[in-house]
Design a protein around this motif. Structure first.
Motif, short mmCIF file in Angstrom:
data_model
loop_
_atom_site.label_atom_id
_atom_site.label_comp_id
_atom_site.label_asym_id
_atom_site.label_seq_id
_atom_site.Cartn_x
_atom_site.Cartn_y
_atom_site.Cartn_z
N PRO A 60 0.99 -1.12 -0.01
CA PRO A 60 -0.35 0.19 0.22
C PRO A 60 0.56 0.92 -0.42
CG PRO A 60 -0.09 -1.68 1.29
CD PRO A 60 0.75 -2.26 1.03
N ILE A 71 3.89 1.44 -1.66
CA ILE A 71 4.48 0.87 -2.68
C ILE A 71 4.16 1.93 -3.83
CG2 ILE A 71 6.24 0.05 -4.61
CD1 ILE A 71 6.55 -2.01 -2.04
N LYS A 72 5.00 2.97 -4.38
CA LYS A 72 4.74 3.52 -5.63
C LYS A 72 4.98 2.73 -6.37
CE LYS A 72 2.43 7.66 -4.31
NZ LYS A 72 2.95 7.87 -2.95
N TRP A 73 6.41 2.84 -7.44
CA TRP A 73 6.90 2.18 -8.29
C TRP A 73 8.14 1.16 -7.80
CZ3 TRP A 73 6.37 0.81 -13.15
CH2 TRP A 73 7.48 0.42 -13.63
N GLU A 74 8.98 1.62 -6.99
CA GLU A 74 10.25 0.73 -5.67
C GLU A 74 9.71 0.94 -4.60
OE1 GLU A 74 11.97 -2.24 -5.87
OE2 GLU A 74 11.74 -1.87 -7.85
N ALA A 75 9.99 -0.12 -3.63
CA ALA A 75 9.72 0.16 -2.76
C ALA A 75 11.20 1.40 -2.48
CB ALA A 75 9.92 -1.27 -1.97
#
Lengths: 357, 259
Positions: free
Chosen positions: B102, B104-108
């Protein structure tokens, strides 16, 4: 704790190295494919031609004859493989792929309708080799896409409304495949010889029939699908723990399944529409890669794309070289070589029902 | 504080599965949801975290209704561990990392990895970090899934029969872990459980469901012989043994001799 962090990083690094190796393999195979054929070129000649310092003859062979074919192989292999990997995730079924869910057969039926009913494939030359060219590829492509889309919608409805499990979905796919195969046969029965020949020729699968404009379209489709799937890689990973698990991790499961299925179907139907039925790539490529990178879609998606391209390039090399100068139908080769490879993997126990519900 | 207000759910209008469920939870409490098969325990959990959409009702976490939130926001407030977890070829680390989904957008981010690292360490799963989760035992998998839920940093943790497939040692370990989490991390925990003795030992409050409604809700004082017998439709004895309250079911017609 620092050292343990590193061990996870090492673990990830190994997967990145694998991706790199696969990428290099694709490049090598592209070079070999450009060099090999009825007229053999050396890798040096190919390289010189590519940087614009080759002979006129080399340029014709590389750019006009082989390059479109090789590029089509890379793109179609990549598309079918990533679409297969994603279908396996959203259907939660290790057997899902364009050819096992009836999408390919639907596309084939659509193409048949396009060629025969809408007259997209007509005899336009007296010579046997060109007698069956498809003179209106867009109609065929659109029809193929609609046919493939119908299969996909039925499968989606089965899985959503009836909450059908993995086995039922595959049964549905079998039913659809036989429905569309039967339909194709019936339409062919009432068609003229030349039209039937065009259909059969289309079904054989041929990487060489794509024009540069179509290649551009395939390239765009591949890019969109690949980017979309890669963007959702975490969502597919979340889906590994089931629909409910994914929902509780904040994934909008319904929207994800619908959008992924639409894109996977669109992309595979498009690929199939341009080059004909090519089965097994969507099944074999992701499964081989699962063996190496696990069910982790961060790596599985790019790995599948590379291995799909590799498989198709190898199959095309085989098709062109084994009884050269005759070019064998690529669709037959992928099935003929893909199936034993798949069986070997099953026997070796490398495959498990990882995505089973 | 978490308030569940007037939650109702049913597949058809006239056959409700849950009717007008209201209860409050303090943020460090562990609530056991008890009741017969079909009393609506699992449905209650699924309604609270929106896997199933209740026809009416709200779930207020710190005054905000999570049911009207976007899924992603909801997942930052509520975490859920299903009864059966599917094992796939993914490492323990990557599975736990998904708890950051929840956020993370593109990468952790680096912080995500560090939190996962810390939690895995706290839960004693360090040895298993790089094992595939289809190769570990059921008890270990359950712990991995709870760890993943914790990495979501929820305010409320929902566990659906976390001990049902585990051997006694793992049952006690998992429940002790759940109790510790509630206290140390100030997370409210709602756990559906069939084992009354585990519930009595590790939970603070008890929500008894009967015929789609709350029959009783309260602390240890409500767990009396007659209440439990009524809920489970089987006579029971509650005894104090070695300082622990134990429930002993006595099927009708059977003689039990207490020494």
């Amino acid at each position: 704790m620092q050292s343990e962090r590193e061990s996870y990083q090492q673990f990830i690094r190994k997967k990145i190295v694998l991706l790199f190796v696969l990428f290099v393999l694709v490049l090598i195979l592209i070079m070999v494919s450009l060099a090999m054929g009825t007229t053999k070129l050396s890798i040096r000649e190919v390289l010189l031609t590519l940087i614009g310092k080759g002979t006129k003859r080399g340029q014709t062979i590389v750019y006009d004859i082989r390059f479109p074919r090789v590029l089509a192989g890379v793109l179609v292999g990549g598309i079918l493989a990533v679409a297969g990997a994603v279908m396996q995730s959203i259907m939660r079924n290790p057997l899902a792929s364009a050819s096992t869910l009836g999408v390919s057969q639907g596309a084939s039926f659509g193409a048949t309708i396009g060629i025969i009913v809408f007259g997209a494939g007509v005899q336009n030359s007296a010579s046997a080799a060109q007698a069956v060219t498809i003179n209106s590829p867009y109609i065929v492509t659109i029809c193929a896409f609609i046919g493939g889309g119908i299969s996909a919608i039925v499968i989606l409805l089965l899985s959503r409304i009836k909450q059908a499990g993995p086995q039922v979905l595959i049964l549905g796919g079998v039913a659809l495949s036989s429905l569309f195969s039967g339909g194709t046969t019936l339409v062919q029965y009432f068609a003229e010889d030349v039209q039937v020949a065009a259909v059969v020729f289309w079904t054989f699968g041929d990487l060489g029939r794509t024009s540069k404009r179509e290649l551009l379209l395939l390239f765009i489709v591949f890019l969109i699908a690949f980017a979309f799937f890669l963007y959702h890689r975490w969502d597919y990973n979340a889906l590994n723990s089931g629909h409910q698990g994914a929902k509780s991790l904040g994934v909008n499961v319904e929207a994800l399944i619908l959008s992924s299925m639409v894109i996977a179907t669109l992309a595979s139907a498009m690929a199939v529409a341009f080059v004909g039925i090519i089965s097994f790539v969507g099944l074999v490529a992701p499964h081989c890669m699962r063996h190496f990178v696990g069910n982790d879609y961060r790596f599985l998606i790019p790995a599948s794309a590379f291995s799909g391209a590799i498989l198709l390039l190898l199959a095309d090399l085989f098709a062109r070289l084994v009884v050269s100068p005759v070019i064998l139908p690529i669709g037959a080769i992928t099935s003929f070589l893909g199936a034993p490879m798949f069986l070997y993997l099953i026997f070796k126990g490398g495959l498990r029902h990882d995505t089973n519900q | 504080m978490i308030q569940i207000n007037e939650l109702s759910f049913g597949y058809h209008k006239h056959t409700p599965i849950l009717e007008n469920i209201c209860f409050d939870i303090e943020k460090h409490q562990c609530i056991a949801v008890l009741g017969n098969n079909g009393a609506g325990k699992s449905t209650l959990l699924k309604c609270i975290n929106g896997i199933m959409r209740p026809q009416q009702g709200t779930v207020l976490v710190q005054g905000k209704d999570v049911l009207s939130m976007h899924r992603k926001e909801m997942a930052k407030n509520l975490a859920y561990v299903a009864q059966k977890n599917e094992a796939t070829k993914m490492t323990v680390f990557d599975t736990v990392l998904l708890g950051r989904k929840p956020y993370i957008k593109w990468e952790a981010a680096k912080e995500d990895y560090e939190l996962v690292e810390k939690m895995i360490d706290q839960m004693g799963l360090n040895e298993l970090k790089l094992c595939y989760i289809d190769e570990i035992s059921g008890g270990e998998l359950q712990k991995v899934m709870i760890t993943r839920a914790l990495v979501q940093q929820p305010k409320l943790l929902l566990l659906d029969e976390p001990t049902s497939n585990l051997d006694p040692k793992n049952q006690y370990e998992v429940m002790a872990m759940v109790q510790r989490i509630a206290k140390e991390q100030q997370i409210a925990v709602v756990v559906v459980i069939h084992d009354l003795n585990l519930a009595l030992r590790y939970c603070d409050r008890f929500l008894l469901l009967k015929d789609q409604k709350i029959y009783a809700y309260g602390g240890h004082e409500i767990m009396q012989e007659d209440t439990i017998s009524e809920i489970y439709r089987i006579p029971v004895k509650v005894e104090q043994y070695l300082g622990v309250r134990v429930v002993i079911p006595i099927p009708e017609g059977e003689q039990v001799c207490f020494v």
